[in-house]
Write a protein that holds these residues in place. Structure first.
Motif, PDB file in Angstrom:
ATOM      1  N   CYS A  97      49.620   9.025  10.936  1.00 50.27           N
ATOM      2  CA  CYS A  97      48.379   9.729  10.641  1.00 50.27           C
ATOM      3  C   CYS A  97      48.703  11.029   9.898  1.00 50.27           C
ATOM      4  O   CYS A  97      49.547  11.810  10.364  1.00 50.27           O
ATOM      5  CB  CYS A  97      47.647  10.031  11.944  1.00 50.27           C
ATOM      6  SG  CYS A  97      46.193  11.080  11.754  1.00 50.27           S
ATOM      7  N   CYS A 109      43.922   6.398  13.146  1.00 46.47           N
ATOM      8  CA  CYS A 109      44.864   6.975  14.093  1.00 46.47           C
ATOM      9  C   CYS A 109      44.655   6.353  15.472  1.00 46.47           C
ATOM     10  O   CYS A 109      43.531   6.054  15.871  1.00 46.47           O
ATOM     11  CB  CYS A 109      44.668   8.492  14.151  1.00 46.47           C
ATOM     12  SG  CYS A 109      45.779   9.342  15.309  1.00 46.47           S
ATOM     13  N   CYS A 166      41.514  12.165  17.407  1.00 41.88           N
ATOM     14  CA  CYS A 166      41.819  12.502  16.016  1.00 41.88           C
ATOM     15  C   CYS A 166      40.926  11.714  15.065  1.00 41.88           C
ATOM     16  O   CYS A 166      40.429  12.251  14.077  1.00 41.88           O
ATOM     17  CB  CYS A 166      43.293  12.215  15.729  1.00 41.88           C
ATOM     18  SG  CYS A 166      43.816  12.569  14.034  1.00 41.88           S
ATOM     19  N   GLU A 167      40.731  10.443  15.369  1.00 45.61           N
ATOM     20  CA  GLU A 167      39.922   9.574  14.509  1.00 45.61           C
ATOM     21  C   GLU A 167      39.211   8.563  15.391  1.00 45.61           C
ATOM     22  O   GLU A 167      39.846   7.707  16.011  1.00 45.61           O
ATOM     23  CB  GLU A 167      40.813   8.876  13.476  1.00 45.61           C
ATOM     24  CG  GLU A 167      40.077   8.323  12.287  1.00 45.61           C
ATOM     25  CD  GLU A 167      41.009   7.900  11.174  1.00 45.61           C
ATOM     26  OE1 GLU A 167      40.496   7.495  10.123  1.00 45.61           O
ATOM     27  OE2 GLU A 167      42.251   7.966  11.348  1.00 45.61           O
ATOM     28  N   ASP A 203      47.048  13.670   9.720  1.00 49.05           N
ATOM     29  CA  ASP A 203      46.539  14.851  10.409  1.00 49.05           C
ATOM     30  C   ASP A 203      47.363  15.236  11.633  1.00 49.05           C
ATOM     31  O   ASP A 203      47.643  16.415  11.858  1.00 49.05           O
ATOM     32  CB  ASP A 203      45.085  14.638  10.822  1.00 49.05           C
ATOM     33  CG  ASP A 203      44.162  14.484   9.620  1.00 49.05           C
ATOM     34  OD1 ASP A 203      44.385  15.183   8.616  1.00 49.05           O
ATOM     35  OD2 ASP A 203      43.238  13.657   9.685  1.00 49.05           O
ATOM     36  N   CYS A 204      47.761  14.229  12.455  1.00 45.66           N
ATOM     37  CA  CYS A 204      48.450  14.555  13.704  1.00 45.66           C
ATOM     38  C   CYS A 204      49.867  14.004  13.785  1.00 45.66           C
ATOM     39  O   CYS A 204      50.630  14.399  14.663  1.00 45.66           O
ATOM     40  CB  CYS A 204      47.638  14.067  14.899  1.00 45.66           C
ATOM     41  SG  CYS A 204      47.625  12.270  15.095  1.00 45.66           S
TER      42      CYS A 204
END
Length: 261
Positions: A146, A165, A170-171, A148-149
């Motif tokens: 992912c 994700c 997160c998603e 983002d994380c």
């Protein structure tokens, strides 16, 4: 999706020595020898000797396990119903407590602690910080991370193939499903659109006319590949084709297939 509040890594207790092992149950028996006693976190007790892989005595997921140590001696007692396993040492070779965890297929590294992530059953767990992520039914963990994380991504089929994700915080799976399925089909009972409703990140389809119309459908783990003669979509799942309505069998008589949504 974070799973139940249960530690991934726990402690296994090991006792070794010259012991008398008594089992009371369907077939009573008493044995003596230098053995290794393993007490697992789920209260399974195994007694191994030097021969082969089969324990000489065991009790799986006992109701109660009691261990006692004094100086150089120990005893282990496990009970389950009318079964009882009792081990008493005459001479102790050693006692230890060791870290142990679930074993699973490696799927990457934890972005928080850097330790290994493994897939075990329906979860992805970290062997270092004990974080646990529940997987939706039918999910495939991917090699990609992912952006983002840093956690692995997963592929999930809910009407369409989705990649997101594995941490719902997160998603959101529910949001991703809503983006592709919200209002796509109409309620067979009243004709109003079927909207995606989320309960605990477990999306399902419900009639927009609720509460006047209470029609709801769980969303199968599969891709929509056609239309049933009842007007609802047909899903290709791991178990075969089925109508969105799990009680409908009319799609076997007539299914219109198509390549796109």
């Amino acid at each position: 999706m974070t799973g139940p509040p249960r530690h991934v890594t726990e402690t296994v207790r090991l006792f070794a020595g010259d012991c008398t092992v008594t089992f009371e149950g369907e077939r009573d028996r008493t044995q003596r020898g230098y053995v290794l006693v393993v007490v697992k976190p789920d209260r399974t007790v195994l007694v191994h000797d030097a021969a082969g892989y089969q324990p000489v005595a065991w009790l799986t997921r006992a109701d109660e396990v009691t261990t006692e140590t004094e100086d150089d001696s120990f005893s282990v007692t496990a009970t389950a119903g009318d079964q009882r396993l009792h081990v008493v040492s005459a001479a102790t070779v050693g006692q230890r407590e060791l870290r142990i965890s679930e074993a699973g297929a490696p799927v990457g590294s934890c972005p928080d602690c850097g330790d290994a992530l493994v897939r075990t059953g329906g979860d992805v767990v970290c062997l270092g910080c004990d974080e646990r992520y529940g997987l939706p039914a039918g999910a495939t963990v991917l090699e990609e991370s992912c952006p983002d994380c840093g956690l692995p991504t997963m592929r999930v089929e809910r009407g369409e193939e989705l990649e997101l994700c594995l941490d719902w915080r997160c998603e959101s799976l529910a949001d991703a499903v809503a983006d592709v399925l919200d209002g796509r089909w109409d309620c067979p009972d009243c004709g109003e659109p079927l909207g995606v409703v989320n309960r605990g990140n477990r999306p399902f389809l419900g009639c927009d006319a609720y509460p006047a119309c209470e029609t709801t459908f769980s969303i199968p783990a599969g891709v929509a590949v056609g239309e049933c003669s009842c007007g609802l979509p047909v899903f290709e799942t791991a178990a075969g084709r089925r109508c969105l309505d799990g009680t409908c069998d009319r799609f076997r008589d007539h299914v219109e297939t198509h390549d796109g949504p």
